[in-house]
Design a protein around this motif. Sequence first.
Motif, PDB file in Angstrom:
ATOM      1  N   ALA A 133       0.822  -1.208   0.000  1.00 16.66           N
ATOM      2  CA  ALA A 133       0.000   0.000   0.000  1.00 16.66           C
ATOM      3  C   ALA A 133       0.857   1.259   0.000  1.00 16.66           C
ATOM      4  N   MET A 134       1.918   1.245   0.795  1.00  9.45           N
ATOM      5  CA  MET A 134       2.749   2.441   0.896  1.00  9.45           C
ATOM      6  C   MET A 134       3.423   2.750  -0.432  1.00  9.45           C
ATOM      7  N   ASP A 135       3.836   1.727  -1.152  1.00 11.06           N
ATOM      8  CA  ASP A 135       4.424   1.949  -2.472  1.00 11.06           C
ATOM      9  C   ASP A 135       3.429   2.627  -3.406  1.00 11.06           C
ATOM     10  N   GLU A 136       2.194   2.165  -3.331  1.00 12.51           N
ATOM     11  CA  GLU A 136       1.161   2.746  -4.200  1.00 12.51           C
ATOM     12  C   GLU A 136       0.896   4.194  -3.821  1.00 12.51           C
ATOM     13  N   ILE A 137       0.867   4.454  -2.539  1.00  7.45           N
ATOM     14  CA  ILE A 137       0.630   5.833  -2.090  1.00  7.45           C
ATOM     15  C   ILE A 137       1.750   6.748  -2.564  1.00  7.45           C
ATOM     16  N   LEU A 138       2.985   6.291  -2.397  1.00 12.55           N
ATOM     17  CA  LEU A 138       4.114   7.113  -2.842  1.00 12.55           C
ATOM     18  C   LEU A 138       4.045   7.350  -4.347  1.00 12.55           C
ATOM     19  N   GLY A 139       3.685   6.308  -5.075  1.00 13.91           N
ATOM     20  CA  GLY A 139       3.547   6.460  -6.526  1.00 13.91           C
ATOM     21  C   GLY A 139       2.493   7.498  -6.871  1.00 13.91           C
ATOM     22  N   LEU A 140       1.366   7.425  -6.189  1.00 18.41           N
ATOM     23  CA  LEU A 140       0.284   8.378  -6.420  1.00 18.41           C
ATOM     24  C   LEU A 140       0.756   9.806  -6.193  1.00 18.41           C
ATOM     25  N   VAL A 141       1.358  10.024  -5.042  1.00 14.52           N
ATOM     26  CA  VAL A 141       1.799  11.374  -4.699  1.00 14.52           C
ATOM     27  C   VAL A 141       2.785  11.895  -5.743  1.00 14.52           C
ATOM     28  N   GLU A 142       3.730  11.061  -6.115  1.00 15.67           N
ATOM     29  CA  GLU A 142       4.704  11.486  -7.116  1.00 15.67           C
ATOM     30  C   GLU A 142       4.043  11.800  -8.447  1.00 15.67           C
ATOM     31  N   ARG A 143       3.077  10.967  -8.820  1.00 16.15           N
ATOM     32  CA  ARG A 143       2.414  11.172 -10.107  1.00 16.15           C
ATOM     33  C   ARG A 143       1.617  12.473 -10.108  1.00 16.15           C
ATOM     34  N   VAL A 144       0.873  12.717  -9.051  1.00 18.39           N
ATOM     35  CA  VAL A 144       0.080  13.949  -8.975  1.00 18.39           C
ATOM     36  C   VAL A 144       0.998  15.163  -8.944  1.00 18.39           C
ATOM     37  N   LEU A 145       2.064  15.059  -8.189  1.00 17.54           N
ATOM     38  CA  LEU A 145       3.009  16.174  -8.090  1.00 17.54           C
ATOM     39  C   LEU A 145       3.624  16.462  -9.457  1.00 17.54           C
ATOM     40  N   GLU A 146       3.993  15.400 -10.145  1.00 18.65           N
ATOM     41  CA  GLU A 146       4.604  15.554 -11.462  1.00 18.65           C
ATOM     42  C   GLU A 146       3.625  16.175 -12.448  1.00 18.65           C
ATOM     43  N   ALA A 147       2.398  15.682 -12.416  1.00 13.90           N
ATOM     44  CA  ALA A 147       1.388  16.185 -13.340  1.00 13.90           C
ATOM     45  C   ALA A 147       1.100  17.662 -13.072  1.00 13.90           C
ATOM     46  N   SER A 148       1.018  18.026 -11.810  1.00 19.02           N
ATOM     47  CA  SER A 148       0.705  19.404 -11.462  1.00 19.02           C
ATOM     48  C   SER A 148       1.726  20.378 -12.012  1.00 19.02           C
ATOM     49  N   ALA A 149       2.933  19.893 -12.208  1.00 16.15           N
ATOM     50  CA  ALA A 149       3.997  20.778 -12.656  1.00 16.15           C
ATOM     51  C   ALA A 149       3.767  21.256 -14.078  1.00 16.15           C
ATOM     52  N   THR A 150       3.277  20.388 -14.938  1.00 15.98           N
ATOM     53  CA  THR A 150       3.106  20.768 -16.339  1.00 15.98           C
ATOM     54  C   THR A 150       1.651  21.041 -16.682  1.00 15.98           C
TER      55      THR A 150
END
Lengths: 183, 183
Positions: A84-101
């Motif tokens: 679960a923690m891996d998935e959460i970290l992936g989610l956060v990174e993905r949203v953060l990355e997307a928000s940038a562009t």
Amino acid sequence: MSPRADAVRNRTKILDAAREQITLHGPDAGMDEIAAAAGVAVGTLYRHFPNKTDLVSAVLTEHLDRVADDIEAARERTAGGAKAMDEILGLVERVLEASATDHAVKAAARLLGAYPTDELVEDRTGTALAELIQAAQADGELHDDVTVQDFYLLINTAPTDQPPAVRSRWLTLVLPGLTTRGR
Amino acid sequence: MSPRADAVRNRTKILDAAREQITLHGPDAGMDEIAAAAGVAVGTLYRHFPNKTDLVSAVLTEHLDRVADDIEAARERTAGGAKAMDEILGLVERVLEASATDHAVKAAARLLGAYPTDELVEDRTGTALAELIQAAQADGELHDDVTVQDFYLLINTAPTDQPPAVRSRWLTLVLPGLTTRGR
DNA sequence: GCCTATCATGAACCTGCGTTCACGATCTTG
DNA sequence: CAAGATCGTGAACGCAGGTTCATGATAGGC
């Protein structure tokens, strides 16, 4: 009576153009620019959407929908055995990355945690996220007092307009407040 | 030739009014409102400040100056025996608290970490902060890789427009990334 | 007290942006 | 195909906020 065929066509073109323009320039994109991108006159926008707020909301709700999909997919993977923690970290990174562009994602993030959101979508994200959080807490990898609201809060305060190095550093600084995994 | 006496008087009145209005309404305060609050006509603003940006910058620099004073005072107290980490926590809380009601502080915070700042003030804050950081690290209460920029980054991303409970929660979430003190 | 450089005034200007509306075009039903 | 409802058009409007400038007032040195 069902709407005219060309009206339906235009509605799609408008939403496509609005999505594109808001992605590029955020909700500050002008109605004129959206209309031009849609190959349509300004008045046509206002036939389909009473005002700018309604148009922007429609686009942003779409984006939230995609985020909800992403979260639910992560929950499925967890059910399938992923940590679960891996998935959460992936989610956060993905949203953060997307928000940038994607300026639309950035603006959409601001909707969660605030009031004016489609309840259905908010429920979907909230439920799936809550399950992920519980699972990670059961694994002992997420602090016990962390809530869905905490994630909304952090995502909303993420420095989306900073260079990648800064965004990454921010994550490093913030993660210890959530996870029990060492730095 | 030295400036006329009434001109000096007006410059003061303008800066006072600008400070007040920007504190209340942020940098979005209108030139008309500032002029009215100063008991002066709009044109007078433009005689003293070529454009709005210059006027706002002047006010914000003042605020940064006060923050610099605060940081330097904290450093002095540390030199006098106070625990560096306590002073740092106090500083963060004070700035966070001020940002919530004082829109000028909020805007000023955005200047640090970005480019267009008075170098002198930035140096003052940076030097004093760096010393505090070193002292706290020597005490083993601040993670070794934490920098001045990290503090700028976090202050800039603080949820200043959220209710006190949320601001406090945010601090709780973020602090473990800085300090070695347990939650 | 005069005289001129300095300063203050505030109505008008300009630009950007959301929004409206009278008119013409187009689709659809019978 | 005709009639009428639906839809599209884009120039114009209203408003807000920063900025300018011709005009008049005032200060301060001679």
